[in-house]
Scaffold this active site. Structure first.
Site, mmCIF file in Angstrom:
data_model
loop_
_atom_site.group_PDB
_atom_site.id
_atom_site.type_symbol
_atom_site.label_atom_id
_atom_site.label_comp_id
_atom_site.label_asym_id
_atom_site.label_seq_id
_atom_site.Cartn_x
_atom_site.Cartn_y
_atom_site.Cartn_z
ATOM 1 N N HIS A 63 0.855 -1.197 0.000
ATOM 2 C CA HIS A 63 0.000 0.000 0.000
ATOM 3 C C HIS A 63 0.890 1.246 0.000
ATOM 4 O O HIS A 63 2.118 1.138 0.033
ATOM 5 C CB HIS A 63 -0.892 -0.004 1.244
ATOM 6 C CG HIS A 63 -0.077 -0.027 2.506
ATOM 7 N ND1 HIS A 63 0.500 -1.182 2.981
ATOM 8 C CD2 HIS A 63 0.303 0.957 3.357
ATOM 9 C CE1 HIS A 63 1.182 -0.910 4.084
ATOM 10 N NE2 HIS A 63 1.089 0.384 4.330
ATOM 11 N N THR A 71 2.221 4.692 -4.264
ATOM 12 C CA THR A 71 3.186 4.609 -5.370
ATOM 13 C C THR A 71 4.379 3.732 -5.016
ATOM 14 O O THR A 71 4.709 3.540 -3.852
ATOM 15 C CB THR A 71 3.733 6.021 -5.697
ATOM 16 O OG1 THR A 71 4.119 6.649 -4.487
ATOM 17 C CG2 THR A 71 2.719 6.863 -6.426
ATOM 18 N N ARG A 72 5.035 3.207 -6.054
ATOM 19 C CA ARG A 72 6.323 2.531 -5.925
ATOM 20 C C ARG A 72 7.189 2.952 -7.104
ATOM 21 O O ARG A 72 6.658 3.279 -8.177
ATOM 22 C CB ARG A 72 6.165 1.002 -6.000
ATOM 23 C CG ARG A 72 5.457 0.365 -4.821
ATOM 24 C CD ARG A 72 6.319 0.383 -3.571
ATOM 25 N NE ARG A 72 5.704 -0.335 -2.471
ATOM 26 C CZ ARG A 72 4.843 0.184 -1.596
ATOM 27 N NH1 ARG A 72 4.457 1.443 -1.702
ATOM 28 N NH2 ARG A 72 4.364 -0.542 -0.609
ATOM 29 N N LYS A 79 6.064 12.191 -2.125
ATOM 30 C CA LYS A 79 6.364 11.154 -1.142
ATOM 31 C C LYS A 79 7.859 11.097 -0.879
ATOM 32 O O LYS A 79 8.660 11.163 -1.816
ATOM 33 C CB LYS A 79 5.867 9.815 -1.693
ATOM 34 C CG LYS A 79 6.107 8.652 -0.780
ATOM 35 C CD LYS A 79 5.194 7.520 -1.192
ATOM 36 C CE LYS A 79 5.882 6.200 -1.257
ATOM 37 N NZ LYS A 79 4.969 5.142 -1.717
ATOM 38 N N HIS A 124 15.172 4.442 2.967
ATOM 39 C CA HIS A 124 15.163 3.030 2.574
ATOM 40 C C HIS A 124 15.971 2.259 3.617
ATOM 41 O O HIS A 124 17.121 2.620 3.891
ATOM 42 C CB HIS A 124 15.799 2.922 1.185
ATOM 43 C CG HIS A 124 15.774 1.556 0.573
ATOM 44 N ND1 HIS A 124 14.656 0.743 0.560
ATOM 45 C CD2 HIS A 124 16.735 0.860 -0.088
ATOM 46 C CE1 HIS A 124 14.933 -0.391 -0.069
ATOM 47 N NE2 HIS A 124 16.197 -0.345 -0.474
ATOM 48 N N CYS A 136 4.731 0.930 6.657
ATOM 49 C CA CYS A 136 4.712 -0.169 5.702
ATOM 50 C C CYS A 136 5.805 -1.142 6.135
ATOM 51 O O CYS A 136 6.743 -0.755 6.838
ATOM 52 C CB CYS A 136 4.987 0.411 4.311
ATOM 53 S SG CYS A 136 5.043 -0.773 2.960
ATOM 54 N N LYS A 168 7.956 -3.853 -8.131
ATOM 55 C CA LYS A 168 8.129 -3.738 -9.587
ATOM 56 C C LYS A 168 8.194 -5.094 -10.276
ATOM 57 O O LYS A 168 7.885 -5.218 -11.451
ATOM 58 C CB LYS A 168 9.387 -2.905 -9.906
ATOM 59 C CG LYS A 168 10.660 -3.539 -9.393
ATOM 60 C CD LYS A 168 11.899 -2.680 -9.622
ATOM 61 C CE LYS A 168 12.141 -1.612 -8.590
ATOM 62 N NZ LYS A 168 12.289 -2.091 -7.194
HETATM 63 C C1 LIG Z 1 7.565 1.690 2.336
HETATM 64 C C2 LIG Z 1 7.783 0.723 1.225
HETATM 65 C C3 LIG Z 1 8.335 1.185 0.049
HETATM 66 C C4 LIG Z 1 8.611 0.294 -0.988
HETATM 67 N N1 LIG Z 1 9.098 0.787 -2.157
HETATM 68 C C5 LIG Z 1 9.261 -0.042 -3.204
HETATM 69 C C6 LIG Z 1 9.607 0.494 -4.459
HETATM 70 O O1 LIG Z 1 9.738 1.706 -4.633
HETATM 71 N N2 LIG Z 1 9.757 -0.379 -5.506
HETATM 72 C C7 LIG Z 1 9.572 -1.715 -5.364
HETATM 73 O O2 LIG Z 1 9.721 -2.447 -6.345
HETATM 74 N N3 LIG Z 1 9.222 -2.238 -4.174
HETATM 75 C C8 LIG Z 1 9.052 -1.436 -3.099
HETATM 76 N N4 LIG Z 1 8.638 -1.940 -1.897
HETATM 77 C C9 LIG Z 1 8.508 -3.400 -1.725
HETATM 78 C C10 LIG Z 1 7.192 -3.942 -2.193
HETATM 79 O O3 LIG Z 1 6.140 -3.063 -1.952
HETATM 80 C C11 LIG Z 1 6.992 -5.298 -1.538
HETATM 81 O O4 LIG Z 1 8.084 -6.113 -1.918
HETATM 82 C C12 LIG Z 1 5.713 -5.966 -1.982
HETATM 83 O O5 LIG Z 1 4.600 -5.119 -1.805
HETATM 84 C C13 LIG Z 1 5.510 -7.255 -1.184
HETATM 85 O O6 LIG Z 1 4.259 -7.802 -1.514
HETATM 86 P P1 LIG Z 1 3.738 -9.143 -0.853
HETATM 87 O O7 LIG Z 1 2.523 -9.524 -1.597
HETATM 88 O O8 LIG Z 1 4.853 -10.093 -0.743
HETATM 89 O O9 LIG Z 1 3.405 -8.759 0.672
HETATM 90 P P2 LIG Z 1 2.064 -8.105 1.282
HETATM 91 O O10 LIG Z 1 1.627 -6.965 0.494
HETATM 92 O O11 LIG Z 1 2.305 -7.883 2.731
HETATM 93 O O12 LIG Z 1 0.984 -9.243 1.107
HETATM 94 C C14 LIG Z 1 0.947 -10.384 1.898
HETATM 95 C C15 LIG Z 1 -0.520 -10.681 2.138
HETATM 96 O O13 LIG Z 1 -0.701 -11.965 2.724
HETATM 97 C C16 LIG Z 1 -1.797 -11.894 3.613
HETATM 98 N N5 LIG Z 1 -1.678 -13.038 4.504
HETATM 99 C C17 LIG Z 1 -0.620 -13.353 5.293
HETATM 100 N N6 LIG Z 1 -0.833 -14.522 5.929
HETATM 101 C C18 LIG Z 1 -2.039 -14.971 5.523
HETATM 102 C C19 LIG Z 1 -2.804 -16.138 5.835
HETATM 103 N N7 LIG Z 1 -2.364 -17.095 6.653
HETATM 104 N N8 LIG Z 1 -4.022 -16.278 5.231
HETATM 105 C C20 LIG Z 1 -4.487 -15.317 4.385
HETATM 106 N N9 LIG Z 1 -3.804 -14.196 4.076
HETATM 107 C C21 LIG Z 1 -2.590 -14.036 4.634
HETATM 108 C C22 LIG Z 1 -1.618 -10.536 4.236
HETATM 109 O O14 LIG Z 1 -2.788 -10.070 4.869
HETATM 110 C C23 LIG Z 1 -1.182 -9.689 3.070
HETATM 111 O O15 LIG Z 1 -2.280 -9.112 2.395
HETATM 112 C C24 LIG Z 1 8.327 -1.072 -0.834
HETATM 113 C C25 LIG Z 1 7.748 -1.533 0.350
HETATM 114 C C26 LIG Z 1 7.461 -0.637 1.368
HETATM 115 C C27 LIG Z 1 6.843 -1.159 2.630
#
Ligand SMILES: Cc1cc2nc3c(=O)[nH]c(=O)nc-3n(C[C@H](O)[C@H](O)[C@H](O)COP(=O)(O)OP(=O)(O)OC[C@H]3O[C@@H](n4cnc5c(N)ncnc54)[C@H](O)[C@@H]3O)c2cc1C
Length: 350
Positions: A44, A47-48, A238, A242, A286, A319
């Site tokens: 969330h 933007t990224r 924003k 990092h 985040c 990304k």
């Molecule tokens: C501040 C910040 C800035 C960033 N900037 C960049 C950037 O500029 N460029 C870039 O490429 N990346 C960036 N990233 C990294 C990127 O956003 C993350 O790598 C990516 O969003 C990870 O996604 P995910 O689906 O793995 O995790 P999440 O989005 O956390 O999703 C995991 C999901 O699993 C669900 N879940 C967990 N356990 C269970 C369960 N047992 N049953 C059901 N649901 C479950 C959770 O509720 C959650 O919705 C940034 C991250 C942050 C926090």
């Protein structure tokens, strides 16, 4: 109805995996404990950054190039804007990991870029305070991804291809023949053997003091890396550090932002980009899910070939979401992938 594969977690990685798996004609069940595009995990904050000249390692470049193609496919399929090309500047001393690594990737892969010295930078961005020894790599194809829209677009595209997505449901491995665990910062609960650390990050949005041009940048100064993303939808500019946060868990994380944290980022902006240092409009927290080497985890869970683990992206994974989804679909559907993922094997960490 029975399913070929269950995806646990519908952040960006699980949602992208559900899209790619359903594109292959597999019967997909996706389960998410919270609501679509919620703000308690990692996907969330509006933007990224997406960029090609990857300072973290040149091996990511072919993956990000494929990701660009797939972001385009998703935009066409969903009929919404998810990517905006802005260009980006990687600023620091020539020997900093940010500048040196970006340049190496750009040269090795023939990416469209330019190196600028402090004098050129001052002339182009008079409201930014560059030191004499600072340079910048300008990357022309970099830009911004609109993140909540992207998560929802993956989910909608998966649904249109027959995936069933359930929200408010906690998933556990083993409920169908194959399982994809994309639990982000909750992964340590599901696969405790992986040595992961969840890190709290703070995002700040500011109203610039003056309308001087300030590009999308990452700036490595005195050992701290700060990035800034231009205002895309009237939320403000924003700004965030990092990898500067405390180690935490999704249950115990401090969601409020302290005055000391606000003062810290404002002090940094005052010495680098004072024009951005206006009124604070919004803050958010985040979570990063970090591996010890800060490379991703993508592959079969150790000892469980029917379980594919994806997600710990150490703060740089967004990304890559569509190509990670493609890799997951390869692994679930065919047991192998043409993409180079050796670096990301879960068992390297054990
Ligand atoms: C501040 C910040 C800035 C960033 N900037 C960049 C950037 O500029 N460029 C870039 O490429 N990346 C960036 N990233 C990294 C990127 O956003 C993350 O790598 C990516 O969003 C990870 O996604 P995910 O689906 O793995 O995790 P999440 O989005 O956390 O999703 C995991 C999901 O699993 C669900 N879940 C967990 N356990 C269970 C369960 N047992 N049953 C059901 N649901 C479950 C959770 O509720 C959650 O919705 C940034 C991250 C942050 C926090």
């Amino acid at each position: 109805m029975s399913f070929d594969v269950t995806v646990i977690g519908l952040g960006v990685m699980g949602s992208a995996a559900a899209w790619q798996l359903s594109r292959r004609g597999l019967r997909v069940l996706g389960v998410e404990q919270f609501t679509p595009a919620h703000d308690r995990g990692s996907s969330h904050g509006l933007t990224r950054v997406i960029r090609k000249a990857y300072y973290e390692h040149p091996a990511y470049v072919p993956l990000v190039l494929r990701s660009y193609e797939l972001w385009g496919e998703l935009e066409r399929e969903a009929g919404v804007e998810l990517f905006r090309k802005t260009g980006a500047f990687m600023i620091g001393r020539p020997e900093s990991a940010l500048v040196r690594g970006s340049l190496e990737s750009a040269r090795l892969h023939g990416l469209n870029h330019r190196l600028l010295g402090a004098a050129e930078l001052r002339a182009r961005f008079p409201s930014m305070s560059f030191r004499d020894r600072e340079v910048a790599l300008e990357e022309f194809d970099a830009g911004v991804l609109l993140v909540e829209d992207a998560v929802l677009a993956f989910q909608e595209a998966a649904r249109r291809r027959g995936a069933e997505l359930r929200f408010g449901v906690e998933g556990r491995p083993g409920s169908s023949a194959k399982t994809v665990i994309a639990a982000g910062p909750w992964l340590p609960k599901l696969v405790p053997r992986l040595p992961l650390k969840v890190e709290r990050q703070v995002l700040f949005w500011f109203e610039p003091r003056t309308p001087d041009p300030v590009p999308l940048f990452m700036w490595d100064r005195d050992g701290r890396l700060l990035y800034s993303i231009p205002d895309v939808r009237d939320h403000g500019v924003k700004v965030a550090f990092h990898h500067a946060g405390e180690i935490t868990t999704p249950e115990s994380v401090r969601r409020e932002v302290s005055q000391a944290e606000i003062d810290d980022v404002k002090a940094w902006m005052e010495t680098t980009v004072p024009s951005l240092n206006g009124a604070l409009k919004k803050v958010a927290t985040c979570l990063y899910t970090n591996t010890p080497d800060e490379h991703f985890v993508i592959g079969p869970a150790p000892g469980s070939p029917d379980v594919v683990v994806v997600s710990p992206c150490s703060g740089h994974g967004f990304k890559f979401a569509p190509v990670v989804g493609e890799i997951v679909a390869d692994l679930v559907g065919e047991g192998r992938t043409r993409h180079p993922i050796d670096r990301f094997r879960p068992d390297r960490l054990m």
